[in-house]
Motif scaffolding. Structure first.
Motif, short mmCIF file in Angstrom:
data_model
loop_
_atom_site.label_atom_id
_atom_site.label_comp_id
_atom_site.label_asym_id
_atom_site.label_seq_id
_atom_site.Cartn_x
_atom_site.Cartn_y
_atom_site.Cartn_z
N ALA A 138 9.53 9.36 11.09
CA ALA A 138 9.05 8.75 9.93
C ALA A 138 8.96 7.18 10.05
N SER A 139 9.93 6.52 10.69
CA SER A 139 9.95 5.02 10.76
C SER A 139 8.83 4.69 11.66
N GLN B 7 12.88 8.25 3.15
CA GLN B 7 12.78 9.51 3.57
C GLN B 7 13.81 10.48 4.01
N ASN C 206 1.13 2.73 11.30
CA ASN C 206 0.15 2.71 10.28
C ASN C 206 0.02 1.44 9.28
N LYS C 207 1.14 0.75 9.34
CA LYS C 207 1.13 -0.52 8.65
C LYS C 207 0.53 -1.55 9.53
N ARG D 92 6.07 6.16 12.70
CA ARG D 92 4.78 6.29 12.24
C ARG D 92 4.36 5.14 11.10
N HIS D 93 5.32 5.04 10.17
CA HIS D 93 4.93 3.97 9.14
C HIS D 93 4.82 2.84 9.82
N THR D 94 5.47 2.48 10.91
CA THR D 94 5.26 1.28 11.51
C THR D 94 3.84 1.16 12.26
N HIS E 160 11.18 2.42 5.07
CA HIS E 160 10.53 3.84 4.75
C HIS E 160 11.46 5.00 5.44
N SER F 132 9.56 -2.79 7.60
CA SER F 132 9.02 -1.80 6.44
C SER F 132 9.40 -0.28 6.96
N GLY F 133 9.11 -0.42 8.47
CA GLY F 133 9.18 1.11 8.94
C GLY F 133 10.51 1.47 8.80
#
Length: 298
Positions: free
Chosen positions: A240-241, A135, A247-248, A243-245, A131, A127-128
């Motif tokens: 971005a990848s 972006q 956060n999730k 950070r998303h990882t 995302h 998912s990262g």
């Protein structure tokens, strides 16, 4: 164990430590092989763990199917499960870097019952990555994958320039020379590059879309204890990848924050080669169940 087999393929594997110890499986990335873990393994063995470090599909001389369609993620996951079965391990602590990290995420998603803890180095979660591509940042970082997926040309390129490329993106010279030597062999190079060809294969993309029943996400409602470690200067993965990882992972853990251990290192991509002590500490910490919040390390 020195080898294990699956569907007519024979994989090389290093089996270290006490046979009755908890099992740790170390999954390497491109263009490495199982020896990438050589400075990490002794620290895990000293802690009483049984460490299995295989040469993955495309890297083991006896496990190099020539066609990229044989490198579909379900086949790669099946190889890891075959290793656990051969070792008589009902569960294991799974650790992966780069493509081995992507494989580690997939094993945990598809076979959570076989995974005690998960430690992923460098590679954001699926998912990262998605995302990051949305972006646009990951698209810029992953441009090289399209080149790697081409027929013939990348094999010829790495025959002559592998060591220079590895050193330029931060791999220590001794390790760069070792991995470059293997890439000079056309069969070895093609086997490793088939991972990229499979990822970008229109045929396999179509297969995934046409199989709605194929598990892509974990059916495991409870989150597995997970560690994610990355280098702040890694050119292969966008911020971005990562950070998303992070956060999730935190979102999924909720109040059980000790299930998540995230660590950013002030370094590049080759974490086992440049920070083996830190990587061993993270793996042992995750196995020991001592959760920590996100940290910064130099």
């Amino acid at each position: 164990m020195r080898y294990f087999s699956r569907d007519g393929l024979t994989f090389d594997v290093d089996d270290s430590g006490p046979q009755k110890g908890e099992v740790v499986v170390l999954l390497h990335g491109w263009p490495q092989d199982r020896t990438a873990w050589d400075k990490v393994t002794p620290r895990l063995v000293d802690a009483g763990l049984r460490v299995l470090a295989p040469d993955l599909r495309g890297y083991s001389p006896g496990a190099r199917p020539p066609h990229h369609l044989d490198y579909e993620i379900s086949e790669l996951v099946g190889d890891v499960i075959a290793l656990l079965d051969a070792a008589s391990a009902s569960q294991a602590h799974i650790v992966g870097h780069d493509w081995g990290g992507a494989l580690a995420w997939a094993v945990a998603a598809r076979h959570p019952d076989r995974v005690q803890t998960l430690t992923v180095l460098s590679t954001p979660s699926p998912s990262g990555m998605a995302h990051g591509f949305r972006q646009g940042e990951q698209l810029k970082a992953s441009w090289y994958m399209a080149f790697f997926a081409l027929p013939i040309l990348p094999v010829l390129f790495f025959r002559f320039f592998a060591q220079q490329v590895m050193e330029r993106i931060g791999m220590p010279r001794e390790r760069a020379a070792y991995d470059a030597k293997r890439l000079k062999d056309a069969s070895s190079a093609q086997g490793s590059l088939n991972w990229y060809r499979a990822q970008l294969s229109p045929t396999l993309l179509w297969r995934r879309r046409s199989r709605p029943g194929t598990p892509r996400r974990s059916k495991h409602r409870e989150m597995l204890p997970t560690a994610f470690v990355w280098g702040a200067k890694d050119p292969a993965f966008a911020k971005a990848s990562t950070r998303h990882t992070v956060n999730k992972l935190r979102e999924r853990a909720g109040e059980q924050i000790d299930l998540v251990h995230t660590l950013e290192l002030d370094t590049g991509h080759w974490l086992m080669e440049t920070h083996p002590e830190t990587i061993a500490e993270v793996v042992l910490d995750r196995i020991g169940g001592h959760g920590r919040s996100e940290q910064q390390a130099g």
